[in-house]
Design a protein around this motif. Structure first.
Motif, PDB file in Angstrom:
ATOM      1  N   GLU A 248      -7.946   1.165   1.663  1.00 12.00           N
ATOM      2  CA  GLU A 248      -7.904   0.514   0.358  1.00 12.00           C
ATOM      3  C   GLU A 248      -7.092  -0.783   0.428  1.00 12.00           C
ATOM      4  O   GLU A 248      -7.483  -1.792  -0.158  1.00 12.00           O
ATOM      5  N   LEU A 249      -5.992  -0.764   1.159  1.00 13.09           N
ATOM      6  CA  LEU A 249      -5.190  -1.972   1.323  1.00 13.09           C
ATOM      7  C   LEU A 249      -5.980  -3.029   2.097  1.00 13.09           C
ATOM      8  O   LEU A 249      -5.988  -4.209   1.737  1.00 13.09           O
ATOM      9  N   ARG A 250      -6.667  -2.604   3.162  1.00 11.39           N
ATOM     10  CA  ARG A 250      -7.510  -3.535   3.925  1.00 11.39           C
ATOM     11  C   ARG A 250      -8.559  -4.171   3.017  1.00 11.39           C
ATOM     12  O   ARG A 250      -8.831  -5.364   3.110  1.00 11.39           O
ATOM     13  N   LEU A 251      -9.156  -3.352   2.162  1.00 15.40           N
ATOM     14  CA  LEU A 251     -10.207  -3.853   1.281  1.00 15.40           C
ATOM     15  C   LEU A 251      -9.653  -4.891   0.300  1.00 15.40           C
ATOM     16  O   LEU A 251     -10.304  -5.911   0.039  1.00 15.40           O
ATOM     17  N   ILE A 252      -8.476  -4.649  -0.224  1.00 19.76           N
ATOM     18  CA  ILE A 252      -7.868  -5.631  -1.135  1.00 19.76           C
ATOM     19  C   ILE A 252      -7.711  -6.976  -0.427  1.00 19.76           C
ATOM     20  O   ILE A 252      -8.102  -8.020  -0.951  1.00 19.76           O
ATOM     21  N   PHE A 253      -7.172  -6.957   0.788  1.00 18.85           N
ATOM     22  CA  PHE A 253      -6.959  -8.213   1.500  1.00 18.85           C
ATOM     23  C   PHE A 253      -8.262  -8.842   1.974  1.00 18.85           C
ATOM     24  O   PHE A 253      -8.363 -10.066   2.049  1.00 18.85           O
ATOM     25  N   THR A 254      -9.270  -8.029   2.253  1.00 15.77           N
ATOM     26  CA  THR A 254     -10.580  -8.583   2.611  1.00 15.77           C
ATOM     27  C   THR A 254     -11.181  -9.298   1.413  1.00 15.77           C
ATOM     28  O   THR A 254     -11.700 -10.410   1.530  1.00 15.77           O
ATOM     29  N   CYS A 255     -11.098  -8.662   0.252  1.00 15.38           N
ATOM     30  CA  CYS A 255     -11.630  -9.271  -0.968  1.00 15.38           C
ATOM     31  C   CYS A 255     -10.856 -10.531  -1.359  1.00 15.38           C
ATOM     32  O   CYS A 255     -11.402 -11.405  -2.032  1.00 15.38           O
ATOM     33  N   CYS A 256      -9.610 -10.609  -0.955  1.00 14.09           N
ATOM     34  CA  CYS A 256      -8.766 -11.756  -1.312  1.00 14.09           C
ATOM     35  C   CYS A 256      -8.629 -12.749  -0.162  1.00 14.09           C
ATOM     36  O   CYS A 256      -7.637 -13.470  -0.065  1.00 14.09           O
ATOM     37  N   HIS A 257      -9.617 -12.804   0.701  1.00 18.89           N
ATOM     38  CA  HIS A 257      -9.562 -13.703   1.863  1.00 18.89           C
ATOM     39  C   HIS A 257      -9.640 -15.158   1.403  1.00 18.89           C
ATOM     40  O   HIS A 257     -10.388 -15.499   0.477  1.00 18.89           O
ATOM     41  N   PRO A 258      -8.901 -16.074   2.054  1.00 22.73           N
ATOM     42  CA  PRO A 258      -8.902 -17.477   1.630  1.00 22.73           C
ATOM     43  C   PRO A 258     -10.246 -18.191   1.788  1.00 22.73           C
ATOM     44  O   PRO A 258     -10.435 -19.259   1.207  1.00 22.73           O
ATOM     45  N   ALA A 259     -11.174 -17.635   2.545  1.00 20.96           N
ATOM     46  CA  ALA A 259     -12.500 -18.251   2.665  1.00 20.96           C
ATOM     47  C   ALA A 259     -13.275 -18.168   1.346  1.00 20.96           C
ATOM     48  O   ALA A 259     -14.226 -18.921   1.139  1.00 20.96           O
TER      49      ALA A 259
ATOM     50  N   PRO B 134      -3.690  -8.740   6.685  1.00 25.26           N
ATOM     51  CA  PRO B 134      -3.323  -9.939   7.436  1.00 25.26           C
ATOM     52  C   PRO B 134      -2.035  -9.755   8.233  1.00 25.26           C
ATOM     53  O   PRO B 134      -1.206  -8.906   7.914  1.00 25.26           O
ATOM     54  N   SER B 135      -1.884 -10.588   9.242  1.00 24.47           N
ATOM     55  CA  SER B 135      -0.672 -10.561  10.062  1.00 24.47           C
ATOM     56  C   SER B 135       0.524 -11.024   9.223  1.00 24.47           C
ATOM     57  O   SER B 135       0.362 -11.578   8.135  1.00 24.47           O
ATOM     58  N   ASP B 136       1.716 -10.828   9.766  1.00 18.65           N
ATOM     59  CA  ASP B 136       2.933 -11.238   9.055  1.00 18.65           C
ATOM     60  C   ASP B 136       2.920 -12.736   8.741  1.00 18.65           C
ATOM     61  O   ASP B 136       3.407 -13.155   7.695  1.00 18.65           O
ATOM     62  N   GLN B 137       2.335 -13.538   9.639  1.00 17.13           N
ATOM     63  CA  GLN B 137       2.293 -14.979   9.420  1.00 17.13           C
ATOM     64  C   GLN B 137       1.331 -15.344   8.286  1.00 17.13           C
ATOM     65  O   GLN B 137       1.552 -16.314   7.567  1.00 17.13           O
ATOM     66  N   GLN B 138       0.240 -14.605   8.146  1.00 15.28           N
ATOM     67  CA  GLN B 138      -0.765 -14.898   7.130  1.00 15.28           C
ATOM     68  C   GLN B 138      -0.439 -14.273   5.778  1.00 15.28           C
ATOM     69  O   GLN B 138      -0.979 -14.692   4.756  1.00 15.28           O
ATOM     70  N   LEU B 139       0.415 -13.283   5.773  1.00 19.71           N
ATOM     71  CA  LEU B 139       0.678 -12.509   4.558  1.00 19.71           C
ATOM     72  C   LEU B 139       1.149 -13.345   3.370  1.00 19.71           C
ATOM     73  O   LEU B 139       0.617 -13.178   2.263  1.00 19.71           O
ATOM     74  N   PRO B 140       2.092 -14.272   3.517  1.00 18.72           N
ATOM     75  CA  PRO B 140       2.551 -15.025   2.334  1.00 18.72           C
ATOM     76  C   PRO B 140       1.424 -15.769   1.614  1.00 18.72           C
ATOM     77  O   PRO B 140       1.366 -15.757   0.388  1.00 18.72           O
ATOM     78  N   GLU B 141       0.530 -16.413   2.368  1.00 27.85           N
ATOM     79  CA  GLU B 141      -0.549 -17.173   1.714  1.00 27.85           C
ATOM     80  C   GLU B 141      -1.597 -16.267   1.090  1.00 27.85           C
ATOM     81  O   GLU B 141      -2.299 -16.669   0.171  1.00 27.85           O
ATOM     82  N   ARG B 142      -1.702 -15.030   1.561  1.00 31.81           N
ATOM     83  CA  ARG B 142      -2.716 -14.121   1.047  1.00 31.81           C
ATOM     84  C   ARG B 142      -2.203 -13.254  -0.102  1.00 31.81           C
ATOM     85  O   ARG B 142      -2.983 -12.704  -0.871  1.00 31.81           O
ATOM     86  N   LEU B 143      -0.894 -13.111  -0.213  1.00 28.77           N
ATOM     87  CA  LEU B 143      -0.310 -12.198  -1.189  1.00 28.77           C
ATOM     88  C   LEU B 143      -0.494 -12.670  -2.626  1.00 28.77           C
ATOM     89  O   LEU B 143      -0.656 -11.853  -3.538  1.00 28.77           O
ATOM     90  N   ASP B 144      -0.518 -13.969  -2.867  1.00 31.75           N
ATOM     91  CA  ASP B 144      -0.623 -14.501  -4.220  1.00 31.75           C
ATOM     92  C   ASP B 144      -1.892 -14.016  -4.918  1.00 31.75           C
ATOM     93  O   ASP B 144      -1.853 -13.601  -6.077  1.00 31.75           O
ATOM     94  N   ALA B 145      -3.030 -14.057  -4.222  1.00 33.35           N
ATOM     95  CA  ALA B 145      -4.288 -13.603  -4.826  1.00 33.35           C
ATOM     96  C   ALA B 145      -4.238 -12.115  -5.149  1.00 33.35           C
ATOM     97  O   ALA B 145      -4.743 -11.673  -6.187  1.00 33.35           O
ATOM     98  N   VAL B 146      -3.620 -11.330  -4.284  1.00 37.62           N
ATOM     99  CA  VAL B 146      -3.493  -9.890  -4.541  1.00 37.62           C
ATOM    100  C   VAL B 146      -2.639  -9.652  -5.778  1.00 37.62           C
ATOM    101  O   VAL B 146      -2.974  -8.823  -6.630  1.00 37.62           O
TER     102      VAL B 146
END
Length: 197
Positions: free
Chosen positions: A104-115, A169-181
């Protein structure tokens, strides 16, 4: 409605989104996973009233949905070509309830991908992860259901075409991806608090 059917309806409410998330991981496609999820619950409606609910209903549903998808691919392969079945994720991990939660967590981040556009991320996550109807998502955006439905379809197509990975996402990508979540969680809270339907 029999007690067994009521129990299945309750299990649907409790587990449908988690089953869908795991099937998306295993099958690698939103639409095929949705079909497989629905077929698994249909199979449960047919079997569980007579045979009883399995000890781990969520794992049973995931396994059944996966096999339904494989059967469908095989029929399609037999009817149309001799192409190989798509590569499926390993199902040996599916019994682990922690992994199901991680899906479920993977799905949230997949749906919130920056692409994906911000609007597509929000609509896709609210629909696929949170289980809101297209109409509920449209009300949250103050847009027509047709517009939101088209946005969701395009987001699924882009996810598939771009090969967006199904992962946290990796630790480096997490900050930019967290806002959409976090925006999705805020809109979900609003929908639950105001109960537009």
């Amino acid at each position: 409605m029999t007690p067994a059917h009521l129990q299945i309806a309750q299990l649907y409410q409790q587990h449908q989104r988690a089953v869908l998330a795991t099937l998306i991981r295993l099958l690698g496609d939103f639409d095929q996973a949705e079909d497989a999820c629905h077929e698994a619950f249909i199979a449960a409606l047919a079997q569980w009233p007579e045979q009883g609910v399995p000890a781990n209903p969520r794992a049973w549903l995931v396994s059944t949905g996966r096999f339904k998808a494989i059967d469908k691919w095989r029929r399609h392969q037999h009817e149309h070509s001799m192409a190989e079945l798509p590569e499926l994720a390993d199902e040996t991990e599916e019994q682990d309830s922690t992994l199901l939660s991680d899906d479920e967590l993977r799905l949230i981040f997949t749906c919130c991908h920056p692409a994906l556009s911000v609007e597509a991320r929000l609509a896709l996550t609210l629909r696929e992860v949170c289980g809101l109807t297209t109409e509920q998502v449209a009300r949250a955006f103050l847009q027509s259901p047709v517009t939101v439905a088209q946005r969701i379809v395009r987001a699924k197509q882009k996810t598939r075409a771009a090969g967006i990975p199904y992962q946290v996402p990796s630790d480096q990508q997490l900050p930019e991806r967290l806002d959409a979540v976090l925006k999705v969680l805020y809109l979900l809270f609003n929908e639950g608090y105001h109960q537009s339907s």
